[in-house]
Motif scaffolding. Structure first.
Motif, PDB file in Angstrom:
ATOM      1  N   UNK A 412       0.847  -1.192   0.000  1.00 54.97           N
ATOM      2  CA  UNK A 412       0.000   0.000   0.000  1.00 54.97           C
ATOM      3  C   UNK A 412       0.887   1.247   0.000  1.00 54.97           C
ATOM      4  N   UNK A 413       0.364   2.399  -0.465  1.00 55.87           N
ATOM      5  CA  UNK A 413       1.145   3.642  -0.443  1.00 55.87           C
ATOM      6  C   UNK A 413       1.588   4.037   0.963  1.00 55.87           C
ATOM      7  N   UNK A 414       0.850   3.571   1.981  1.00 55.43           N
ATOM      8  CA  UNK A 414       1.180   3.917   3.370  1.00 55.43           C
ATOM      9  C   UNK A 414       2.316   3.071   3.925  1.00 55.43           C
ATOM     10  N   UNK A 415       2.840   2.132   3.111  1.00 56.16           N
ATOM     11  CA  UNK A 415       3.965   1.313   3.567  1.00 56.16           C
ATOM     12  C   UNK A 415       3.563   0.059   4.303  1.00 56.16           C
ATOM     13  N   UNK A 416       2.281  -0.337   4.182  1.00 55.22           N
ATOM     14  CA  UNK A 416       1.823  -1.582   4.786  1.00 55.22           C
ATOM     15  C   UNK A 416       1.540  -2.601   3.685  1.00 55.22           C
ATOM     16  N   UNK A 417       0.998  -3.760   4.057  1.00 52.38           N
ATOM     17  CA  UNK A 417       0.597  -4.767   3.073  1.00 52.38           C
ATOM     18  C   UNK A 417      -0.821  -5.220   3.393  1.00 52.38           C
ATOM     19  N   UNK A 418      -1.569  -5.598   2.356  1.00 51.45           N
ATOM     20  CA  UNK A 418      -2.935  -6.099   2.550  1.00 51.45           C
ATOM     21  C   UNK A 418      -3.086  -7.423   1.800  1.00 51.45           C
ATOM     22  N   UNK A 419      -3.964  -8.270   2.327  1.00 47.65           N
ATOM     23  CA  UNK A 419      -4.194  -9.582   1.705  1.00 47.65           C
ATOM     24  C   UNK A 419      -4.688  -9.415   0.277  1.00 47.65           C
ATOM     25  N   UNK A 420      -4.111 -10.204  -0.640  1.00 48.26           N
ATOM     26  CA  UNK A 420      -4.496 -10.150  -2.044  1.00 48.26           C
ATOM     27  C   UNK A 420      -5.139 -11.463  -2.490  1.00 48.26           C
ATOM     28  N   UNK A 421      -4.461 -12.568  -2.227  1.00 48.89           N
ATOM     29  CA  UNK A 421      -4.987 -13.893  -2.603  1.00 48.89           C
ATOM     30  C   UNK A 421      -4.058 -14.963  -2.024  1.00 48.89           C
ATOM     31  N   UNK A 422      -4.456 -16.240  -2.054  1.00 46.11           N
ATOM     32  CA  UNK A 422      -3.545 -17.317  -1.633  1.00 46.11           C
ATOM     33  C   UNK A 422      -2.358 -17.412  -2.597  1.00 46.11           C
ATOM     34  N   UNK A 423      -1.277 -18.035  -2.145  1.00 46.92           N
ATOM     35  CA  UNK A 423      -0.132 -18.250  -3.025  1.00 46.92           C
ATOM     36  C   UNK A 423      -0.509 -19.251  -4.117  1.00 46.92           C
ATOM     37  N   UNK A 424      -0.078 -19.003  -5.365  1.00 44.88           N
ATOM     38  CA  UNK A 424      -0.357 -19.964  -6.436  1.00 44.88           C
ATOM     39  C   UNK A 424       0.431 -21.248  -6.227  1.00 44.88           C
ATOM     40  N   UNK A 425      -0.042 -22.336  -6.860  1.00 46.85           N
ATOM     41  CA  UNK A 425       0.640 -23.623  -6.754  1.00 46.85           C
ATOM     42  C   UNK A 425       1.222 -24.062  -8.087  1.00 46.85           C
ATOM     43  N   UNK A 426       1.673 -25.320  -8.141  1.00 46.55           N
ATOM     44  CA  UNK A 426       2.293 -25.859  -9.354  1.00 46.55           C
ATOM     45  C   UNK A 426       1.299 -25.979 -10.503  1.00 46.55           C
ATOM     46  N   UNK A 427       0.010 -26.025 -10.182  1.00 45.48           N
ATOM     47  CA  UNK A 427      -1.015 -26.165 -11.221  1.00 45.48           C
ATOM     48  C   UNK A 427      -1.211 -24.884 -12.029  1.00 45.48           C
ATOM     49  N   UNK A 428      -0.507 -23.841 -11.653  1.00 50.13           N
ATOM     50  CA  UNK A 428      -0.700 -22.542 -12.303  1.00 50.13           C
ATOM     51  C   UNK A 428      -0.089 -22.494 -13.703  1.00 50.13           C
ATOM     52  N   UNK A 429       0.930 -23.283 -13.961  1.00 52.77           N
ATOM     53  CA  UNK A 429       1.708 -23.162 -15.199  1.00 52.77           C
ATOM     54  C   UNK A 429       1.508 -24.376 -16.107  1.00 52.77           C
ATOM     55  N   UNK A 430       1.367 -24.116 -17.415  1.00 53.75           N
ATOM     56  CA  UNK A 430       1.308 -25.203 -18.390  1.00 53.75           C
ATOM     57  C   UNK A 430       1.815 -24.683 -19.741  1.00 53.75           C
ATOM     58  N   UNK A 431       2.207 -25.569 -20.661  1.00 53.51           N
ATOM     59  CA  UNK A 431       2.845 -25.133 -21.910  1.00 53.51           C
ATOM     60  C   UNK A 431       1.915 -24.336 -22.825  1.00 53.51           C
ATOM     61  N   UNK A 432       2.469 -23.334 -23.507  1.00 54.08           N
ATOM     62  CA  UNK A 432       1.759 -22.566 -24.533  1.00 54.08           C
ATOM     63  C   UNK A 432       1.727 -23.384 -25.818  1.00 54.08           C
TER      64      UNK A 432
END
Length: 631
Positions: A412-432
């Motif tokens: 955030x501009x105020x120098x803090x952090x806010x929840x965005x989403x869970x961390x992605x896993x191995x299922x996120x990537x696949x061949x183009x």
């Protein structure tokens, strides 16, 4: 509340730098990545959740899908085409972007692969029309040297930048496609132990290495730092979108404090029993609050929200427990539900408050059958989203006793952090499947090695010598977004390089620190203002006033500012103004003598700034004061 001791918590930080490349084309089409204000093309999409090739769902994609948002896209044919609309297959990889990635990899002593495979990275937050981002691993290994220490390089990727977010409401998210597909290089460094200040030095050094190539773009948003932060025994938290280097140190310090605070909260939670927490224990209290005096509650009801309360056994004091200032479990839960379009939650540790009265709290406790050792939450939301939000809250409370969850957060501009989403896993990537493997030829490797840039400190010395600047100003200019613009402005040899550099590196920065929006001040505004200055059509003092007006949104161009504020003063008018000023301050002049000129100069500038040059005012004022003293 005690102050955190960074050296005692096992802080580790891994940097990921995302740098836009200065090419005339996007990565997989011939469109020029230029920003537009006019969007003749508009269309809507709804991105849907799909399984990976391994038949699994990515957790980050599942979370985004639960928001059920409609995506609105704005496009200009000058900066995007059917490739960005996902209505046409990608074209060939841009050769300039490829060459730049190889040069950067060579400069970092990395091992470049002989063949590159394009991958699809699932992204369904709407920032890509296709539901995925194209990325390719170019090299791995290598190092960057920072103060005689070698910091390892994990990987170097070439990938597409995302669309630019314009607006995000409860049901619709709006993007422009100007930036989508712009080539950028992603450099991931090995995690390091040390202070936030040490990490800032690493980011500064890597940024300088990239800039000295003269093949990367400058400007706000052109370089972004993602930071992977962890403390001993906790999960890795990715913080995205640190755009300013000045933010980095504060963001890391805040996240270190937050994570260690969550561990201290977890230690206290392990001492109590609350494992029977379940969604079945929620109570619909919409009718109970129908006559509440709370403006927040009444607004929710007016918007058609359902209000539910959740009892948590033995939880009194745990929502508001604050091991470090601003670090509370209640705050964490409030941030999480906002991503379901819910404004926040009320918890028992902060009530009565927000217009909810003591009698209401006591009646609610009876309805929930709680005692003084129990806690409860109140959450309001639309019928289609409140169940998702309650599930998220319950899971987050249960997970709280494990310490720091591995998640993705936003700076955030105020120098803090806010929840965005869970961390992605191995299922996120696949061949183009639309792009064949890309080979790297021997001649391309040779070209990359021959074009490794000179050391950045040599580049700073050259700036210092060429423009006769001091070392500090040369460094500020090199690190700024304005080096190319500076050289363009000074090329006519009319504008003083020291003055130009001071305006670009100090004046504009000071206006930003006052909260003004630097993205509104375009290079063409700055160039035009110095052009008018060199033609004596405006004064030096006008520059700050022009930039302040543009950055505050009061005017949209230099010409508009001049039209609104033009009231130049002729010689006779200036002389009369100074005579009146001297007459009203004769006693000060007689008492202070020639030293009074600086005070009177300040008075004059308050009224005449932008109308007459300070140099002219000062010269005439000194002549008039000298004459008075002689008499």
């Amino acid at each position: 509340m005690s102050e955190i001791q960074i050296d005692k918590i096992g802080l580790k930080v891994g940097l990921e730098i995302h740098q836009q490349l200065a090419t005339n084309k996007k990565l997989f089409c011939s469109c020029n990545p230029i920003e537009s204000e006019d969007y003749p093309v508009k269309f809507l999409r709804r991105l849907r959740l799909a399984k990976s090739e391994l038949g699994k769902y990515d957790p980050a994609a599942v979370f985004e899908s639960s928001k059920s948002k409609l995506i609105s896209y704005n496009a200009n044919p000058q900066s995007s085409c059917l490739v960005e609309y996902d209505d046409e297959p990608p074209h060939n990889l841009d050769s300039d972007a490829k060459a730049t990635a190889l040069i950067i990899a060579s400069a970092l002593h990395s091992d470049i692969f002989s063949e590159i495979h394009v991958m699809r990275k699932i992204v369904i937050d709407g920032s890509n029309t296709s539901g995925f981002q194209r990325t390719m691993l170019v090299a791995n290994g290598g190092y960057i040297e920072v103060e005689q220490k070698k910091i390892g390089v994990q990987s170097i990727c070439l990938e597409e930048d995302a669309a630019k977010l314009l607006k995000d409401t409860e049901s619709v998210r709006e993007y422009s496609l100007d930036r989508l597909g712009t080539p950028l290089v992603e450099i991931a460094l090995d995690p390091v132990e040390g202070t936030p200040s040490d990490v800032k030095k690493i980011a500064l050094t890597l940024g300088r290495l990239l800039r000295v190539t003269r093949r990367v773009t400058r400007g706000i948003g052109s370089i972004r730092q993602d930071v992977n932060v962890s403390v001993s025994g906790g999960g890795i938290v990715e913080v995205k979108g640190v755009q300013q280097l000045d933010q980095l140190e504060g963001i890391i310090m805040y996240e270190a404090r937050r994570q260690h605070g969550l561990q201290l909260i977890a230690e206290k939670l392990k001492e109590i029993q609350f494992d029977n927490l379940a969604k079945e224990g929620t109570l619909d209290v919409t009718s109970f609050f129908s006559n509440s005096k709370s403006k927040v509650i009444q607004k929710s009801l007016k918007d058609g929200a359902i209000i539910k309360a959740l009892k948590i056994k033995n939880f009194a004091g745990m929502f508001g427990y604050e091991p470090y200032q601003g670090i509370r479990l209640g705050k964490e839960l409030g941030q999480q539900v906002r991503f379901f379009g819910i404004g926040g939650i009320f918890h028992s540790d902060e009530l009565p408050n927000y217009g909810i009265e003591k009698e209401e709290v006591e009646q609610l406790r009876k309805m929930l059958e709680t005692n003084e050792s129990d806690g409860f939450l109140i959450i309001a939301g639309s019928k289609d989203k409140i169940e998702f939000a309650i599930d998220a809250v319950i899971n987050r409370i249960k997970d709280a006793k494990n310490g720091v969850p591995a998640e993705t957060r936003a700076a955030t501009p105020a120098g803090e952090t806010v929840f965005l989403r869970p961390r992605p896993g191995a299922s996120r990537m696949y061949p183009e499947t639309d792009i064949p493997p890309i080979t790297i030829s021997g001649s391309e490797l040779e070209f990359a090695k021959n074009n490794i840039p000179k050391p950045w400190d040599s580049a700073i010395s050259e700036i210092q010598t060429k423009w006769n600047l001091n070392k500090q100003l040369s460094e500020q200019l090199f690190d700024s977004d304005y080096l190319d613009l500076f050289e363009s402005i000074c090329a006519n040899k009319v504008n003083n390089p020291n003055f130009v550099a001071s305006i670009l590196c100090s004046t504009i920065t000071n206006l930003e620190r006052r909260g003004l929006d630097a993205t509104l001040l375009k290079p063409e505004h700055i160039s035009r203002s110095f052009e008018l200055l060199s033609e004596d059509k405006i004064t030096k003092e006008s520059l700050e006033m022009i930039y302040e007006s543009v950055m505050s949104g009061k005017t949209k161009s230099v010409e508009e500012f001049i039209e609104k504020h033009s009231s130049s003063m002729n010689e006779d008018e200036l002389g009369q103004f100074l005579d009146d000023l001297i007459k009203s301050n004769l006693s000060i002049i007689k008492k202070q003598g020639s030293h009074s000129s600086s005070m009177l100069m300040g008075m004059a500038m308050k009224s005449l700034r932008g109308k007459v040059s300070g140099e002219k005012i000062n010269k005439l004022l000194e002549i008039k004061i000298s004459k008075i003293l002689e008499e």
